[in-house]
Design a protein around this motif. Sequence first.
Motif, PDB file in Angstrom:
ATOM      1  N   LYS A  14       1.008  -1.097  -0.165  1.00 44.80           N
ATOM      2  CA  LYS A  14      -0.074  -0.073   0.012  1.00 44.80           C
ATOM      3  C   LYS A  14       0.837   1.303   0.039  1.00 44.80           C
ATOM      4  O   LYS A  14       0.386   2.453  -0.674  1.00 44.80           O
ATOM      5  CB  LYS A  14      -0.921   0.104   1.262  1.00 44.80           C
ATOM      6  N   THR A  19      -2.543   3.246  -6.001  1.00 45.55           N
ATOM      7  CA  THR A  19      -3.850   2.652  -6.226  1.00 45.55           C
ATOM      8  C   THR A  19      -4.815   2.648  -5.086  1.00 45.55           C
ATOM      9  O   THR A  19      -4.571   2.671  -3.800  1.00 45.55           O
ATOM     10  CB  THR A  19      -3.905   1.047  -6.608  1.00 45.55           C
ATOM     11  N   ASP A  20      -6.118   2.951  -5.621  1.00 43.72           N
ATOM     12  CA  ASP A  20      -7.199   3.043  -4.594  1.00 43.72           C
ATOM     13  C   ASP A  20      -8.056   1.818  -4.500  1.00 43.72           C
ATOM     14  O   ASP A  20      -8.869   1.598  -3.590  1.00 43.72           O
ATOM     15  CB  ASP A  20      -8.189   4.081  -4.953  1.00 43.72           C
ATOM     16  N   LYS A  21      -7.432   0.599  -5.102  1.00 42.59           N
ATOM     17  CA  LYS A  21      -7.972  -0.766  -5.111  1.00 42.59           C
ATOM     18  C   LYS A  21      -7.849  -1.263  -4.015  1.00 42.59           C
ATOM     19  O   LYS A  21      -6.663  -1.029  -3.169  1.00 42.59           O
ATOM     20  CB  LYS A  21      -7.580  -1.379  -6.464  1.00 42.59           C
ATOM     21  N   GLU A  22      -8.758  -2.221  -3.349  1.00 48.94           N
ATOM     22  CA  GLU A  22      -8.367  -3.025  -2.183  1.00 48.94           C
ATOM     23  C   GLU A  22      -7.275  -4.037  -2.612  1.00 48.94           C
ATOM     24  O   GLU A  22      -7.514  -4.713  -3.563  1.00 48.94           O
ATOM     25  CB  GLU A  22      -9.641  -3.560  -1.523  1.00 48.94           C
ATOM     26  N   ILE A  23      -6.401  -4.229  -1.652  1.00 44.41           N
ATOM     27  CA  ILE A  23      -5.269  -5.160  -1.651  1.00 44.41           C
ATOM     28  C   ILE A  23      -5.426  -6.263  -0.811  1.00 44.41           C
ATOM     29  O   ILE A  23      -5.636  -6.012   0.312  1.00 44.41           O
ATOM     30  CB  ILE A  23      -4.004  -4.428  -1.399  1.00 44.41           C
ATOM     31  N   THR A  24      -5.737  -7.283  -1.360  1.00 45.68           N
ATOM     32  CA  THR A  24      -5.816  -8.735  -0.806  1.00 45.68           C
ATOM     33  C   THR A  24      -4.640  -9.540  -1.144  1.00 45.68           C
ATOM     34  O   THR A  24      -4.063  -9.265  -2.126  1.00 45.68           O
ATOM     35  CB  THR A  24      -7.121  -9.414  -0.884  1.00 45.68           C
ATOM     36  N   SER A  27      -5.026 -10.352  -4.648  1.00 43.22           N
ATOM     37  CA  SER A  27      -4.780  -9.338  -6.115  1.00 43.22           C
ATOM     38  C   SER A  27      -3.694  -9.675  -6.579  1.00 43.22           C
ATOM     39  O   SER A  27      -2.553 -10.189  -6.338  1.00 43.22           O
ATOM     40  CB  SER A  27      -4.629  -8.086  -5.105  1.00 43.22           C
ATOM     41  N   ASP A  31      -2.777  -5.868 -11.726  1.00 47.61           N
ATOM     42  CA  ASP A  31      -4.275  -5.318 -11.605  1.00 47.61           C
ATOM     43  C   ASP A  31      -4.258  -4.202 -10.512  1.00 47.61           C
ATOM     44  O   ASP A  31      -5.109  -3.283 -10.523  1.00 47.61           O
ATOM     45  CB  ASP A  31      -5.249  -6.206 -11.134  1.00 47.61           C
ATOM     46  N   LEU A  32      -3.177  -4.146  -9.835  1.00 47.72           N
ATOM     47  CA  LEU A  32      -3.007  -2.923  -8.665  1.00 47.72           C
ATOM     48  C   LEU A  32      -2.238  -1.715  -9.374  1.00 47.72           C
ATOM     49  O   LEU A  32      -1.949  -0.783  -8.813  1.00 47.72           O
ATOM     50  CB  LEU A  32      -2.161  -3.646  -7.591  1.00 47.72           C
ATOM     51  N   GLU A  33      -1.812  -1.944 -10.672  1.00 49.67           N
ATOM     52  CA  GLU A  33      -1.296  -1.002 -11.391  1.00 49.67           C
ATOM     53  C   GLU A  33       0.271  -0.650 -10.756  1.00 49.67           C
ATOM     54  O   GLU A  33       0.584   0.392 -11.041  1.00 49.67           O
ATOM     55  CB  GLU A  33      -2.230   0.326 -11.550  1.00 49.67           C
TER      56      GLU A  33
END
Length: 83
Positions: A14, A19-24, A27, A31-33
Amino acid sequence: MADQLATEIIEKIKVHADTDKEITVDSKLRDLEIQSLELTDIVFDLEDSYDIRIEMDTSEAWSNLRTVSDLIEETRALIAAKD
């Protein structure tokens, strides 16, 4: 549910990922750029934090580390190997 190491690594991602995407753990890094420079920063951060050496260049990293889970398991294996 993520364990302590997974949680720590997700927090490190993070810091470096823009990225503003949720990180799991599931992931995908692309996709998290996360770009090559960010991946390199993440790897260096993990090496410093856990006193390990991740032996790969960025192109190898992209082929070997596709998901957050891959990064966690690689780190976990290197920590276990040094103990």
